[in-house]
Design a protein around this motif. Structure first.
Motif, PDB file in Angstrom:
ATOM      1  N   TYR A   1       0.693  -1.144  -0.010  1.00 53.11           N
ATOM      2  CA  TYR A   1       0.008  -0.044  -0.058  1.00 53.11           C
ATOM      3  C   TYR A   1       0.846   1.291   0.045  1.00 53.11           C
ATOM      4  N   SER A   2       1.790   1.376   0.916  1.00 50.19           N
ATOM      5  CA  SER A   2       2.424   2.680   0.878  1.00 50.19           C
ATOM      6  C   SER A   2       3.431   2.939  -0.378  1.00 50.19           C
ATOM      7  N   SER A   3       3.888   1.747  -0.941  1.00 48.22           N
ATOM      8  CA  SER A   3       4.796   1.978  -1.969  1.00 48.22           C
ATOM      9  C   SER A   3       3.687   2.294  -3.322  1.00 48.22           C
ATOM     10  N   MET A   4       2.633   1.932  -3.067  1.00 48.43           N
ATOM     11  CA  MET A   4       1.593   2.359  -4.067  1.00 48.43           C
ATOM     12  C   MET A   4       1.252   3.681  -4.035  1.00 48.43           C
ATOM     13  N   VAL A   5       1.062   4.362  -2.700  1.00 44.84           N
ATOM     14  CA  VAL A   5       0.772   5.620  -2.411  1.00 44.84           C
ATOM     15  C   VAL A   5       2.186   6.518  -3.082  1.00 44.84           C
ATOM     16  N   PHE A   6       3.243   6.021  -2.798  1.00 40.28           N
ATOM     17  CA  PHE A   6       4.484   6.724  -3.190  1.00 40.28           C
ATOM     18  C   PHE A   6       4.348   6.801  -4.768  1.00 40.28           C
ATOM     19  N   ALA A   7       4.383   5.639  -5.061  1.00 38.06           N
ATOM     20  CA  ALA A   7       4.429   5.583  -6.751  1.00 38.06           C
ATOM     21  C   ALA A   7       3.469   6.461  -7.431  1.00 38.06           C
ATOM     22  N   THR A   8       2.113   6.722  -7.078  1.00 40.82           N
ATOM     23  CA  THR A   8       1.172   7.471  -7.357  1.00 40.82           C
ATOM     24  C   THR A   8       1.768   8.992  -7.344  1.00 40.82           C
ATOM     25  N   VAL A   9       2.462   9.559  -6.454  1.00 49.42           N
ATOM     26  CA  VAL A   9       2.586  10.909  -6.232  1.00 49.42           C
ATOM     27  C   VAL A   9       4.041  11.002  -7.047  1.00 49.42           C
ATOM     28  N   LEU A  10       4.793  10.220  -7.118  1.00 46.71           N
ATOM     29  CA  LEU A  10       5.929  10.029  -8.028  1.00 46.71           C
ATOM     30  C   LEU A  10       5.496  10.189  -9.443  1.00 46.71           C
ATOM     31  N   ILE A  11       4.642   9.607  -9.985  1.00 50.91           N
ATOM     32  CA  ILE A  11       4.275   9.436 -11.391  1.00 50.91           C
ATOM     33  C   ILE A  11       3.513  10.765 -11.726  1.00 50.91           C
ATOM     34  N   ALA A  12       2.711  11.616 -10.609  1.00 49.71           N
ATOM     35  CA  ALA A  12       2.231  12.910 -10.947  1.00 49.71           C
ATOM     36  C   ALA A  12       3.352  13.936 -10.837  1.00 49.71           C
ATOM     37  N   PHE A  13       4.485  13.651 -10.083  1.00 56.09           N
ATOM     38  CA  PHE A  13       5.442  14.779 -10.056  1.00 56.09           C
ATOM     39  C   PHE A  13       6.258  14.718 -11.409  1.00 56.09           C
ATOM     40  N   LEU A  14       6.523  13.306 -11.909  1.00 56.98           N
ATOM     41  CA  LEU A  14       7.281  13.186 -12.977  1.00 56.98           C
ATOM     42  C   LEU A  14       6.488  13.689 -14.384  1.00 56.98           C
ATOM     43  N   GLY A  15       5.239  13.595 -14.160  1.00 54.07           N
ATOM     44  CA  GLY A  15       4.358  13.848 -15.246  1.00 54.07           C
ATOM     45  C   GLY A  15       4.239  15.323 -15.615  1.00 54.07           C
ATOM     46  N   PHE A  16       4.869  16.386 -14.899  1.00 59.90           N
ATOM     47  CA  PHE A  16       4.814  17.568 -15.043  1.00 59.90           C
ATOM     48  C   PHE A  16       6.388  17.772 -15.756  1.00 59.90           C
ATOM     49  N   MET A  17       7.235  16.960 -16.013  1.00 59.74           N
ATOM     50  CA  MET A  17       8.404  17.233 -16.363  1.00 59.74           C
ATOM     51  C   MET A  17       8.744  16.726 -17.648  1.00 59.74           C
ATOM     52  N   VAL A  18       7.646  15.992 -18.538  1.00 63.47           N
ATOM     53  CA  VAL A  18       8.048  15.215 -19.586  1.00 63.47           C
ATOM     54  C   VAL A  18       7.319  15.527 -20.888  1.00 63.47           C
ATOM     55  N   TRP A  19       6.622  16.861 -20.934  1.00 56.15           N
ATOM     56  CA  TRP A  19       5.742  17.556 -21.863  1.00 56.15           C
ATOM     57  C   TRP A  19       6.498  17.271 -23.447  1.00 56.15           C
ATOM     58  N   ALA A  20       7.667  17.866 -23.264  1.00 58.46           N
ATOM     59  CA  ALA A  20       8.374  17.622 -24.616  1.00 58.46           C
ATOM     60  C   ALA A  20       8.781  16.603 -25.266  1.00 58.46           C
ATOM     61  N   HIS A  21       8.360  15.091 -24.532  1.00 59.48           N
ATOM     62  CA  HIS A  21       8.310  14.086 -25.324  1.00 59.48           C
ATOM     63  C   HIS A  21       7.452  14.118 -26.399  1.00 59.48           C
ATOM     64  N   HIS A  22       6.543  14.950 -26.532  1.00 63.40           N
ATOM     65  CA  HIS A  22       5.476  14.855 -27.656  1.00 63.40           C
ATOM     66  C   HIS A  22       6.124  15.849 -28.785  1.00 63.40           C
TER      67      HIS A  22
ATOM     68  N   TYR B   1      11.762   9.503 -34.236  1.00 62.88           N
ATOM     69  CA  TYR B   1      11.784  10.065 -35.672  1.00 62.88           C
ATOM     70  C   TYR B   1      11.007   9.056 -36.423  1.00 62.88           C
ATOM     71  N   GLN B   2      11.062   7.685 -36.085  1.00 63.14           N
ATOM     72  CA  GLN B   2      10.467   6.766 -37.084  1.00 63.14           C
ATOM     73  C   GLN B   2       9.047   6.627 -36.797  1.00 63.14           C
ATOM     74  N   TYR B   3       8.564   6.686 -35.406  1.00 60.63           N
ATOM     75  CA  TYR B   3       7.201   6.301 -34.715  1.00 60.63           C
ATOM     76  C   TYR B   3       6.187   7.602 -35.075  1.00 60.63           C
ATOM     77  N   HIS B   4       6.938   8.846 -34.910  1.00 59.31           N
ATOM     78  CA  HIS B   4       6.424   9.899 -35.105  1.00 59.31           C
ATOM     79  C   HIS B   4       5.084   9.991 -35.927  1.00 59.31           C
ATOM     80  N   ASP B   5       3.799  10.527 -35.540  1.00 63.00           N
ATOM     81  CA  ASP B   5       2.705  10.629 -36.536  1.00 63.00           C
ATOM     82  C   ASP B   5       2.482   9.560 -37.346  1.00 63.00           C
ATOM     83  N   SER B   6       2.793   8.192 -36.716  1.00 62.48           N
ATOM     84  CA  SER B   6       2.506   6.818 -37.499  1.00 62.48           C
ATOM     85  C   SER B   6       1.496   6.501 -36.758  1.00 62.48           C
TER      86      SER B   6
END
Lengths: 206, 624
Positions: B288-309, B383-388
């Motif tokens: 359970y506690s690792s689940m909580v930690f993972a949720t928070v971490l995913i949310a935090f990292l979620g703000f740092m990755v926008w440019a992979h689009h 570069y290969q996968y993009h827009d496919s």
């Protein structure tokens, strides 16, 4: 438990936090200000990205009149101070003093708005319009959003003054005063950033 | 709490609050359970519209050089399908689950702001209606759900299509933001006595984090939409490169919002899966506690990755490398979650209900979406996968195979709690197998179509490229998913005709507080607020041989907020104002916004005293 149960008599030092509704309102408002921070953050980012792209329009350094803007800054800072005094008066249950400070807050807010409207009119007459350049668009959007927030705050606090006159200071009205005060400080903080990033940097980084 | 009872005893009961019946009850309700049902109805409606659009897209692509719909209509279909599914289908159905369940799971009588809750629903609904009116106005948004400029700029998109997108999403976005603030405040302030943060059910945790993501991500979209609206309506130059604007700025703004948005969608599904897997394995959630930690971490990292689009935008190797690594990092907390679910199942005494089948089907499906996600995170390969179609396959694996499976699992699981009736398990399993098989048929082949070079968002393709067979398979799969959804609708009607006889603990293995009260719960949820002593509080109480949660307060009159028609009127005001802006009718714009502002003024001036439900009335149980 409902707010009005405590309305008569049972006033604490912090009447805004007596009821669950009051505490929810304050917490919810802080969270809302978190969202507002992101909103202004994005407007600032857009402005910083576009501020040098002036096209055929005037540059920031040619446009801005620092003395007027500094006066506006001081007026807004003092307005914010007035709302601190209002909340302190509220905590001492001095309703008349509180209303006085709130009126001073609103009057200074109106002064700020007056200066801003004059400033915008001057800029437009100098050929700096919404559609002049990317700089002008992002400038009017950022500073205009702030101005709209000030205008909303002025109307809101005025409405609250009228409510206090009618209903008195209760555990229902106290959270409203408190929340409007943190809103007002927030608007003030945003302006400090606008003064720095838009005006001061605009003057020096030309 | 003793003070509460004492106060309530001599509270004024003089306030007469009008209680509505029938349709007016639903239009004025501020009860989170009814608002949840409204979200489900409206979200389901838009989900159906988006699904029909998907079927039209698949019919168009069933054979090469098809002319079932024209190229213009195809652009409109893909734009509206994406926008509708994400903003008007998936998110509202999540809001349905969170409204129906969260206050019950934390042992509260309502959300922190019931009025705002209703306002959030109605603004979402009218924003969605405005967006979809574009079909009837003949000006449909056609710049893709990402609405990239200059394609969406006034120069290249001069009709009103994108205006509908901008203003519809702006109005719907207000509702979402209000919901985020509301649920954060609710979870922080309204938990039952004894329910510390680390005793909250996993679904509550994920909704808490999702709400935080909403609060910090949606304002970015607001600004982006405002800028695009100003460009389109007031000739501003944010994205007009000719006048110094920047098209890349839109990409940044959109994805700084857009990437957290995908975690806004998937985290609640993670929460649902955690509840369902744990309940139907009859085991405490592993880690359970690792689940909580993972949720928070995913949310935090979620703000740092926008440019992979934006790997192919040309931000340079340093930016691409950093965003690439940050993106891969998200696989770590996500992997933690996958293993926790597997270890929860491990050694459990598993019941294969429809709900748990969707949850178990979710795990491998989502892993596949995650694996292609890591592949896409490798910037040079992207570069290969993009827009496919590879990208199309990836995000449908995480959104449909992740989120929609999660929503189905949650709906089957909480249906008895929401409506008091158990959905038919036979029909449910038919839904699962048709939807599951249809989903994989539709999207698995699209990975290969993408790798073979079929570009996304193009309305047709030439024969002789080996695309033909796989496109036929994909279309068949899409119709199979449609069959699954129709069976689900039949299930709803069949169930609605049955008596309302679900037990309080409908699955008998319930672990959290919502299963300790009747199905559906009375208007006030808990007659006495429960006292929580541990995680899985209700399960532990049952294991101790008790039939009810211990109470944290003596019984007494319960205070309730009054119903109000104002949220509906405020949203109609914004709806009218939106049309005013779009069609340059200043009086409509001012009038519409004016209606909303006047309602705000009235709401501030007239206090809502609410009303009390006395102890003798509580026995009757006012049902939602």
């Amino acid at each position: 438990m409902s707010a009005h149960q405590h309305a008569e008599g049972l006033m604490s030092h912090e009447p805004e936090k007596v009821t669950m509704e009051g505490r929810n309102k304050i917490l919810g408002f802080w969270l809302f200000l978190g969202a507002e921070t992101v909103l202004f953050g994005t407007l600032f980012s857009a402005f910083v990205a576009l501020r040098h792209n002036v096209g055929d329009g005037p540059k920031a350094s040619e446009l801005f009149e620092l003395p007027t803007v500094f006066a506006a800054t001081m007026i807004l800072l003092f307005s914010s101070l007035m709302s601190v005094f209002a909340v302190q008066a509220m905590h001492r249950h001095q309703v008349k003093a509180m209303i006085g400070w709130l009126v001073a807050t609103v009057v200074l807010g109106l002064g700020f708005l007056g200066l801003e409207i004059t400033e915008f009119t001057t800029y437009v007459s100098e050929g700096h319009k919404m559609n002049t350049s990317a700089f002008s668009s992002s400038f009017y959007t950022l500073v205009g959003f702030h101005g709209a927030h000030v205008a909303f705050g002025v109307l809101w606090i005025t409405l609250l003054i009228l409510q206090i006159l009618k209903k008195g200071l209760t555990v229902v009205t106290a959270p409203k005063i408190y929340v409007s005060a943190i809103y007002w400080h927030f608007i003030d903080v945003v302006w400090v950033f606008i003064f720095t990033v838009v005006y001061l940097m605009g003057k020096v980084a030309a | 709490m003793a003070a509460h009872a004492a106060n309530a005893a001599h509270a004024h009961h003089g306030h007469k609050v009008k209680r509505y019946k029938g349709l007016m009850d639903w239009l004025t309700t501020v009860d989170h359970k009814k608002i949840g049902i409204l979200y489900l109805l409206a979200g389901g409606l838009f989900f159906g519209v988006g699904g029909l659009e998907a079927l039209l897209i698949r019919i168009q692509l069933i054979k090469p050089m098809n002319d079932f719909v024209g190229a213009d209509t195809f652009n409109e279909l893909i734009t509206m399908h994406g926008t509708t599914m994400i903003f008007l289908g998936a998110m509202p159905m999540l809001f349905a689950l969170m409204n129906a369940v969260i206050p019950l799971q934390i042992g509260a009588r309502d959300v922190a702001f019931p009025f705002l809750n209703a306002l959030g629903f109605w603004t979402f609904f009218f924003g969605g209606v405005l967006l979809n009116i574009s079909w009837f106005a003949g000006n449909v948004p056609d710049a893709g759900w990402t609405s990239y400029v200059p394609l969406a700029s006034p120069t290249y998109n001069s009709g009103h299509g994108v205006d509908y997108y901008v203003i519809g999403l702006q109005i719907a976005g207000i509702g979402t933001l209000l919901g985020g603030v509301n649920f954060m405040a609710t979870i922080i302030n309204m938990r039952a006595p004894g329910m510390s943060f680390m005793r909250m059910p996993m679904f509550t945790w994920t909704i808490f984090i999702t709400s935080a993501l909403i609060v910090f991500a949606f304002p970015v979209l607001t600004v982006g939409l405002v800028a695009l609206m100003f460009d389109r309506l007031f000739q501003a130059n944010f994205f007009e490169t000719g006048s110094g604007g920047s098209a890349v700025l839109w990409e940044h703004v959109f994805w700084v919002f857009g990437h957290p948005e995908v975690y806004i969608l998937i985290l609640p599904a993670f929460g649902v899966i955690s509840e369902v897997v744990s309940t139907f394995s009859r085991k405490r959630l592993f880690g359970y506690s690792s689940m909580v930690f993972a949720t928070v971490l995913i949310a935090f990292l979620g703000f740092m990755v926008w440019a992979h689009h934006m790997f192919t935008t040309g931000l340079g190797p340093v930016a691409n490398a950093l965003f690439s690594i940050a993106t891969m990092l998200i696989a770590v907390p996500t992997g933690v979650k996958i293993f926790n679910w597997l270890f929860t199942l491990w050694g459990g005494s598993i019941r294969f209900t429809t709900s748990s089948m969707f949850a178990i089907g979710f795990i491998p499906t989502f892993v596949m979406g995650g694996v292609t996600g890591v592949m896409l995170a490798v910037a040079p390969a992207d570069y290969q996968y993009h827009d496919s179609y590879f990208v199309v396959a990836h995000f449908h694996y995480v959104i449909v195979g992740g989120l929609i499976f999660g929503i189905f699992a949650g709906l089957f699981y909480w249906w008895p709690k929401m409506f008091g009736r158990m959905l038919n398990e036979g029909l449910g399993k038919l839904t699962f197998w048709t939807f599951f098989a249809g989903f994989h048929l539709t999207f698995f082949v699209q990975h290969f179509l993408g790798l073979m070079g079929m570009p996304r968002r193009v309305w047709t393709y030439l024969p002789g490229q080996d695309f033909d067979t796989m496109n036929v398979i994909s279309t068949i799969g899409a119709f199979l998913m449609g069959v699954g959804v129709i069976v689900f609708l039949i299930n709803i009607f069949v169930t609605a005709a049955k008596p309302r006889n679900a037990k309080a603990d409908a699955w008998e293995d319930g672990r959290s507080l919502e299963w300790s009260i009747p199905s559906p719960p009375p208007e006030y949820n808990f007659k006495q607020l429960p006292l929580v002593r541990n995680y899985d509080a209700w399960w532990r109480v049952k294991m101790d041989g008790q039939a009810e949660m211990p109470a944290a307060e003596p019984p007494g009159p319960i205070h309730m907020p009054s119903p109000s028609i104002m949220p509906l009127i405020m949203s109609i005001g914004l709806f009218i104002g939106g049309f005013g802006f779009m069609y340059d009718k200043l009086y409509l714009a001012i009038g519409g916004i004016g209606i909303t502002l006047v309602c705000m003024l009235l709401r501030s001036v007239f206090d809502d005293h609410g009303f009390h439900i006395e102890e003798d009335e509580q026995e009757k149980g006012v049902h939602a």
